[in-house]
Design a protein around this motif. Structure first.
Motif, mmCIF file in Angstrom:
data_model
loop_
_atom_site.group_PDB
_atom_site.id
_atom_site.type_symbol
_atom_site.label_atom_id
_atom_site.label_comp_id
_atom_site.label_asym_id
_atom_site.label_seq_id
_atom_site.Cartn_x
_atom_site.Cartn_y
_atom_site.Cartn_z
ATOM 1 N N ALA A 238 0.942 -1.224 0.087
ATOM 2 C CA ALA A 238 -0.041 -0.104 -0.028
ATOM 3 C C ALA A 238 0.830 1.122 0.085
ATOM 4 C CB ALA A 238 -0.941 0.018 1.152
ATOM 5 N N VAL A 239 0.548 2.309 -0.792
ATOM 6 C CA VAL A 239 1.284 3.586 -0.817
ATOM 7 C C VAL A 239 0.230 4.467 -0.469
ATOM 8 C CG1 VAL A 239 2.373 5.071 -2.367
ATOM 9 C CG2 VAL A 239 2.583 2.666 -2.760
ATOM 10 N N ASN A 240 0.839 5.386 0.717
ATOM 11 C CA ASN A 240 -0.347 6.080 1.177
ATOM 12 C C ASN A 240 -1.780 5.604 1.748
ATOM 13 O OD1 ASN A 240 -0.655 8.755 2.181
ATOM 14 N ND2 ASN A 240 -1.641 9.573 0.351
ATOM 15 N N GLN A 241 -1.680 4.436 2.169
ATOM 16 C CA GLN A 241 -2.696 3.599 2.477
ATOM 17 C C GLN A 241 -3.624 3.091 1.499
ATOM 18 O OE1 GLN A 241 -4.686 5.949 5.566
ATOM 19 N NE2 GLN A 241 -3.169 5.211 7.170
ATOM 20 N N VAL A 281 4.917 0.541 -7.807
ATOM 21 C CA VAL A 281 5.158 1.235 -6.498
ATOM 22 C C VAL A 281 5.638 2.611 -7.082
ATOM 23 C CG1 VAL A 281 6.533 1.160 -4.633
ATOM 24 C CG2 VAL A 281 5.666 -0.940 -5.299
ATOM 25 N N MET A 282 6.615 2.761 -7.779
ATOM 26 C CA MET A 282 7.119 4.131 -8.102
ATOM 27 C C MET A 282 6.087 4.927 -8.763
ATOM 28 S SD MET A 282 10.176 4.932 -11.046
ATOM 29 C CE MET A 282 8.608 5.251 -12.085
ATOM 30 N N ASN A 283 5.067 4.409 -9.469
ATOM 31 C CA ASN A 283 4.073 5.232 -10.162
ATOM 32 C C ASN A 283 3.326 5.843 -8.889
ATOM 33 O OD1 ASN A 283 5.004 5.021 -12.812
ATOM 34 N ND2 ASN A 283 3.683 3.456 -13.194
ATOM 35 N N ALA A 284 2.509 4.986 -8.171
ATOM 36 C CA ALA A 284 2.048 5.414 -6.956
ATOM 37 C C ALA A 284 2.621 6.268 -6.022
ATOM 38 C CB ALA A 284 1.588 4.203 -6.107
ATOM 39 N N PHE A 285 3.894 6.244 -5.835
ATOM 40 C CA PHE A 285 4.697 7.154 -4.996
ATOM 41 C C PHE A 285 4.875 8.485 -5.681
ATOM 42 C CE2 PHE A 285 8.210 8.814 -2.425
ATOM 43 C CZ PHE A 285 7.708 8.688 -1.317
ATOM 44 N N ASP A 286 5.060 8.413 -6.941
ATOM 45 C CA ASP A 286 5.072 9.493 -7.898
ATOM 46 C C ASP A 286 3.997 10.327 -7.950
ATOM 47 O OD1 ASP A 286 6.115 11.497 -9.679
ATOM 48 O OD2 ASP A 286 5.606 10.147 -11.513
ATOM 49 N N ALA A 287 2.906 9.791 -7.846
ATOM 50 C CA ALA A 287 1.626 10.504 -7.787
ATOM 51 C C ALA A 287 1.183 11.213 -6.304
ATOM 52 C CB ALA A 287 0.405 9.408 -8.211
ATOM 53 N N VAL A 288 1.532 10.439 -5.342
ATOM 54 C CA VAL A 288 1.145 11.157 -3.969
ATOM 55 C C VAL A 288 2.317 11.985 -3.583
ATOM 56 C CG1 VAL A 288 -0.023 8.953 -3.369
ATOM 57 C CG2 VAL A 288 2.398 9.050 -2.931
ATOM 58 N N GLY A 316 12.012 11.105 9.479
ATOM 59 C CA GLY A 316 12.347 11.403 8.354
ATOM 60 C C GLY A 316 11.794 12.318 7.531
ATOM 61 N N PRO A 317 12.008 12.343 6.269
ATOM 62 C CA PRO A 317 11.342 13.135 5.202
ATOM 63 C C PRO A 317 9.825 13.074 5.430
ATOM 64 C CG PRO A 317 13.164 12.308 4.122
ATOM 65 C CD PRO A 317 13.075 11.610 5.452
ATOM 66 N N ALA A 318 9.031 14.069 5.370
ATOM 67 C CA ALA A 318 7.626 14.081 5.553
ATOM 68 C C ALA A 318 6.839 13.779 4.079
ATOM 69 C CB ALA A 318 7.191 15.501 6.018
ATOM 70 N N VAL A 319 7.108 12.449 3.731
ATOM 71 C CA VAL A 319 6.449 11.977 2.514
ATOM 72 C C VAL A 319 5.247 10.699 3.018
ATOM 73 C CG1 VAL A 319 8.391 12.516 1.185
ATOM 74 C CG2 VAL A 319 8.382 10.225 2.410
ATOM 75 N N PRO A 320 4.357 10.399 2.178
ATOM 76 C CA PRO A 320 3.534 9.170 2.362
ATOM 77 C C PRO A 320 4.215 8.102 2.644
ATOM 78 C CG PRO A 320 2.761 10.527 0.594
ATOM 79 C CD PRO A 320 4.233 11.156 0.794
ATOM 80 N N LEU A 339 12.552 5.678 3.076
ATOM 81 C CA LEU A 339 12.044 5.497 1.381
ATOM 82 C C LEU A 339 12.959 6.531 0.578
ATOM 83 C CD1 LEU A 339 8.081 5.992 2.102
ATOM 84 C CD2 LEU A 339 9.440 3.996 1.551
ATOM 85 N N LEU A 340 13.776 7.347 1.029
ATOM 86 C CA LEU A 340 14.457 8.388 0.241
ATOM 87 C C LEU A 340 15.923 8.338 0.828
ATOM 88 C CD1 LEU A 340 12.366 11.654 0.264
ATOM 89 C CD2 LEU A 340 12.316 9.953 -1.127
ATOM 90 N N VAL A 341 16.749 8.531 -0.183
ATOM 91 C CA VAL A 341 18.137 8.588 0.073
ATOM 92 C C VAL A 341 18.743 9.888 -0.665
ATOM 93 C CG1 VAL A 341 18.683 7.246 -1.975
ATOM 94 C CG2 VAL A 341 20.405 7.213 -0.114
ATOM 95 N N GLN A 342 19.610 10.683 0.122
ATOM 96 C CA GLN A 342 20.051 11.874 -0.161
ATOM 97 C C GLN A 342 21.475 11.574 -0.916
ATOM 98 O OE1 GLN A 342 20.183 14.925 2.743
ATOM 99 N NE2 GLN A 342 21.368 16.440 1.631
ATOM 100 N N PHE A 343 21.681 12.599 -2.099
ATOM 101 C CA PHE A 343 22.859 12.707 -2.518
ATOM 102 C C PHE A 343 23.375 14.018 -2.651
ATOM 103 C CE2 PHE A 343 20.603 8.880 -4.261
ATOM 104 C CZ PHE A 343 21.509 7.946 -4.237
ATOM 105 N N GLY A 344 24.593 14.401 -3.231
ATOM 106 C CA GLY A 344 24.937 15.786 -3.182
ATOM 107 C C GLY A 344 24.199 16.690 -4.114
#
Length: 412
Positions: A238-241, A281-288, A316-320, A339-344
């Protein structure tokens, strides 16, 4: 901001100190096969291996241990043409075992030998006494260390196999056949704890012993007869429930073929999904997350953000959230830090990867490889005797991390 930084999309395996438990207390310290250097931990590895010095005490081919060491070896480990095969009645035959580098996929044959390992005892708070014990290990050429973290002396396999480190610790020290694993965030030191608990971690306002709660309502470990890795049952995502529309049985383990399923891996940095699952998964996370400013993709990651547009929370970051829907109606919730990883340059990317066609078609290929990034700062307990595992959930939500183990907290 609690995003993890990384200089490249691929991170080598994690090097951790090993902590062992005895009936009188916990054994804590590095567990070196050579010169005090640490071992890399491989959840799917069947053996302990390292380069070895001469002379060393070999194991006869006719020994039952030689037969065990050669079961279920990776497909890339071809039998040596120089002998050393299990079952040989030649009294001068030294057993050959096969060391496998999970980072490079390379394999090498070498002597199976007995090596002394050492650790220091603690009761979870106070240092107690040193302990030394012997374990079977495979010899490997120095070149097999390439692609492992600098300073690593070899690999400690943590699988369900009889010659993995947890199996040998339990047999040699007569302790529980279980281990806890707490992978650290960037720049920290985690812990691997063998034989039982207390699992005391410094936290605010006071230390927390997770031993009791992590043993409550454990989940079954699913066994793949083709390898000794740790699989667990997932029914959906489930992405964002919102439950994703995936085919029934998309995550099932085919025990006959050894394919599919969801498997833990310390050798894979970021959770890797079969292409059909990844796309959903990626398309759903992209949308939310459409309201967050985007950045140019950072290969292999396809979905990246401007971190200045991502508020932070304790987890961590405020994402769904993303939820793995587990057997028994329970969920494994992955918040922003997982869910996220930071780069330069202020870029943060969606920390999941897609299996290529070659990976998806590979023998024993799982549906999902649950990687180290998603296990970070989560205390996991694997009970090999009961065939179960337990999870603390993300420790950041309890105001602590895997870097906050301190086995001298009660010392004066």
């Amino acid at each position: 901001m609690s995003l993890h930084s990384s200089s490249s999309p691929v991170l080598p395996l994690l090097v951790l100190s090993l902590l062992l438990l005895s009936p009188r207390g916990t054994l804590a310290g590095r567990c070196p096969p050579a010169n005090g250097a640490p071992l890399v931990l491989d959840l799917a590895g069947p053996l302990v291996w390292s380069p070895c010095q001469s002379p060393h005490r070999t194991v006869p081919c006719k020994s039952s241990v030689c037969t065990v060491a050669n079961r279920n070896r990776p497909a890339s480990c071809a039998s040596s043409a120089n002998g050393g095969q299990p079952g040989s009645a030649d009294p001068n035959c030294a057993c050959t075992a096969y060391a496998y580098n999970p980072a490079s996929g390379q394999c090498a044959g070498g002597d199976l030998f007995s090596v002394p390992l050492s650790a220091n005892a603690t009761d979870g708070n106070n240092p107690l006494f040193p302990v030394t014990f012997s374990a079977y290990s495979a010899c490997a050429p120095d070149g097999l260390l390439e692609s492992l973290p600098s300073g690593a002396a070899g690999v400690a396999g943590l699988s369900r196999q009889p010659l993995s480190l947890p199996s040998q610790v339990a047999s040699r020290l007569k302790v529980a056949k279980e281990f806890a694993l707490c992978l650290p965030g960037s720049g920290q030191t985690g812990a691997a704890i063998f034989g039982g608990g207390a699992f005391v971690i410094q936290a605010a306002p006071q230390p927390i012993d997770f031993a009791g709660e992590i043993r409550q309502n454990p989940l079954p470990i699913l066994k793949n007869p083709k390898n000794g890795a740790y699989y667990f049952g997932v029914r959906g995502i489930a992405v964002n429930q919102e439950h994703l529309n995936l085919p029934a049985g998309a995550f099932d383990l085919d025990r006959r073929q050894g394919t599919g399923g969801v498997v833990f891996s310390t050798a894979t940095r970021f959770t890797t999904l079969r292409s059909d699952i990844y796309s959903a998964v990626m398309n759903a996370f992209d949308a939310v997350t459409r309201g967050i400013p985007r950045r140019k993709p950072f290969p292999p990651f396809q979905l990246c953000y401007d971190v200045s547009g991502v508020p932070t929370t304790r987890v961590g970051p405020a994402v769904p959230n993303i939820d793995l829907m587990l057997d028994g109606g329970r969920n494994w919730t992955l918040p922003g830090d997982s869910l996220l990883v930071q780069f330069g340059g202020g870029t943060a990317c969606f920390a999941f990867d897609s299996m290529g066609n070659e990976q998806s078609a590979a023998f024993y290929s799982p549906a999902v490889i649950f990687g180290a990034h998603q296990m970070e700062n989560n205390l996991l307990l694997f009970d090999l005797e009961k065939g179960t595992f337990g999870s603390s959930g993300l420790l950041l939500g309890r105001s602590t991390t895997c870097g906050n183990f301190n086995f001298a907290m009660g010392s004066s």
